[in-house]
Design a protein around this motif. Structure first.
Motif, PDB file in Angstrom:
ATOM      1  N   GLU A  72       0.830  -1.190   0.000  1.00 25.61           N
ATOM      2  CA  GLU A  72       0.000   0.000   0.000  1.00 25.61           C
ATOM      3  C   GLU A  72       0.872   1.251   0.000  1.00 25.61           C
ATOM      4  N   ARG A  73       1.897   1.238   0.842  1.00 28.47           N
ATOM      5  CA  ARG A  73       2.787   2.390   0.917  1.00 28.47           C
ATOM      6  C   ARG A  73       3.530   2.584  -0.400  1.00 28.47           C
ATOM      7  N   ALA A  74       3.987   1.481  -1.012  1.00 28.23           N
ATOM      8  CA  ALA A  74       4.719   1.574  -2.280  1.00 28.23           C
ATOM      9  C   ALA A  74       3.841   2.154  -3.387  1.00 28.23           C
ATOM     10  N   LEU A  75       2.590   1.711  -3.469  1.00 30.64           N
ATOM     11  CA  LEU A  75       1.692   2.224  -4.489  1.00 30.64           C
ATOM     12  C   LEU A  75       1.379   3.704  -4.273  1.00 30.64           C
ATOM     13  N   PHE A  76       1.168   4.066  -3.015  1.00 34.75           N
ATOM     14  CA  PHE A  76       0.863   5.459  -2.725  1.00 34.75           C
ATOM     15  C   PHE A  76       2.069   6.345  -3.036  1.00 34.75           C
ATOM     16  N   ALA A  77       3.258   5.874  -2.684  1.00 31.76           N
ATOM     17  CA  ALA A  77       4.474   6.640  -2.971  1.00 31.76           C
ATOM     18  C   ALA A  77       4.678   6.791  -4.474  1.00 31.76           C
ATOM     19  N   ALA A  78       4.381   5.732  -5.241  1.00 34.40           N
ATOM     20  CA  ALA A  78       4.510   5.805  -6.701  1.00 34.40           C
ATOM     21  C   ALA A  78       3.548   6.827  -7.279  1.00 34.40           C
ATOM     22  N   TRP A  79       2.325   6.865  -6.720  1.00 37.46           N
ATOM     23  CA  TRP A  79       1.352   7.846  -7.179  1.00 37.46           C
ATOM     24  C   TRP A  79       1.819   9.268  -6.887  1.00 37.46           C
ATOM     25  N   LEU A  80       2.382   9.494  -5.691  1.00 36.00           N
ATOM     26  CA  LEU A  80       2.888  10.809  -5.350  1.00 36.00           C
ATOM     27  C   LEU A  80       4.005  11.235  -6.303  1.00 36.00           C
ATOM     28  N   ALA A  81       4.883  10.275  -6.640  1.00 33.27           N
ATOM     29  CA  ALA A  81       5.977  10.582  -7.565  1.00 33.27           C
ATOM     30  C   ALA A  81       5.432  10.950  -8.949  1.00 33.27           C
ATOM     31  N   LEU A  82       4.413  10.209  -9.400  1.00 35.06           N
ATOM     32  CA  LEU A  82       3.805  10.507 -10.698  1.00 35.06           C
ATOM     33  C   LEU A  82       3.150  11.885 -10.693  1.00 35.06           C
ATOM     34  N   ARG A  83       2.441  12.193  -9.606  1.00 34.59           N
ATOM     35  CA  ARG A  83       1.793  13.504  -9.499  1.00 34.59           C
ATOM     36  C   ARG A  83       2.827  14.627  -9.562  1.00 34.59           C
ATOM     37  N   SER A  84       3.974  14.413  -8.922  1.00 36.54           N
ATOM     38  CA  SER A  84       5.023  15.434  -8.921  1.00 36.54           C
ATOM     39  C   SER A  84       5.582  15.649 -10.332  1.00 36.54           C
ATOM     40  N   CYS A  85       5.755  14.539 -11.070  1.00 35.21           N
ATOM     41  CA  CYS A  85       6.281  14.622 -12.428  1.00 35.21           C
ATOM     42  C   CYS A  85       5.316  15.350 -13.366  1.00 35.21           C
ATOM     43  N   LEU A  86       4.027  15.093 -13.154  1.00 33.60           N
ATOM     44  CA  LEU A  86       3.020  15.688 -14.010  1.00 33.60           C
ATOM     45  C   LEU A  86       2.700  17.138 -13.654  1.00 33.60           C
ATOM     46  N   GLY A  87       3.201  17.536 -12.452  1.00 29.52           N
ATOM     47  CA  GLY A  87       2.932  18.901 -11.994  1.00 29.52           C
ATOM     48  C   GLY A  87       1.525  19.064 -11.504  1.00 29.52           C
TER      49      GLY A  87
END
Length: 252
Positions: free
Chosen positions: A237-252
């Protein structure tokens, strides 16, 4: 004892508060207690609620804790609630369906669920809401899990009706609502109502998120929750949430 307590944490902004209160006081066929807990530095909210209370005896005004933490103001209202069920409606949210709370109480009583979710229309967001997709996933899984808040399947707190006795974690800001939903729903499932029930503003100057870096704060809070959350957050769960946060940061 009222069927349901609607807690409205207020902080100035009478225009938004007036719309919120108008939508709550016009709810149909529900035994409703309304608690306005006010963290405003001035008296404008207190005076407005006093005028409204003269024609609507179900409204109670509470002076907020003025702790500097808005979550304390949320909990202040929940601690004072006397209804069997509760809903927290922020002043930038409003109820669209006049029978929303009646339908929510009926589902809480009849289905033995931990909470009821009312679909939300987000005002000021051009993209289509992800609620339908996310709630379909939730139904398929039987109940929400930590990953579903990524899809915003619940949304604002006004869309979440729950049993009295729960409080928000005042150590959180960005993840305070999704952590709350996860904790309440760990012991049971949510019933999803049909049709749009709640309206919410996407962006305005008085939002907490307007004063923070939401992605950076979410990372810090996720790390904190991973070490102390009850129920525990699984590594996946933590890994998926962290991946989503990273994607959101990349997309701005």
């Amino acid at each position: 004892m009222a069927e349901l307590t609607c807690v409205i944490p207020a902080f100035e902004n009478l225009d938004l508060l007036a719309r919120c209160l108008a939508s709550v006081t016009t709810q149909k066929r529900v035994d409703l207690e309304i608690v306005v807990t006010d963290d405003s530095p001035g008296a404008s909210v207190r005076d407005y609620v006093a005028l409204l209370g003269a024609t609507c005896g179900a409204i109670r005004y509470l002076e907020g804790p003025h702790s500097g933490n808005p979550i304390d103001n949320w909990n202040h209202g929940l601690d004072a609630a006397q209804g069997r069920f509760c809903v927290l409606v922020h002043h930038d949210e409003f109820l669209v369906d006049p029978f929303y709370l009646r339908r929510a109480v009926d589902r809480m009583e009849g289905a033995g669920v931990a909470a009821v979710v009312g679909p939300t229309a987000v005002i000021g967001v051009a993209r289509r809401s992800r609620f339908d997709l996310a709630s379909a996933v939730a139904r398929g899984l039987g109940r929400p899990v930590w990953i579903l808040p990524i899809l915003n399947w619940i949304g604002p707190t006004a869309a979440f009706v729950f049993r009295r006795g729960h409080r928000f974690d005042s150590a959180l800001v960005q993840l305070v609502d999704v952590e709350f939903y996860r904790r309440v729903l760990e012991g049971g499932r949510a019933a999803v109502l049909d049709g749009v029930c709640v309206g919410s503003l996407a962006h305005h100057a008085t939002q907490i998120s307007a004063r923070i870096d939401p992605m950076a704060l979410a990372r810090r809070e996720l790390a904190m929750l991973a070490s102390r959350s009850t129920p525990p957050i699984a590594p996946w769960e933590r890994a998926l949430f962290a991946a989503w946060l990273a994607l959101r940061s990349c997309l701005g």
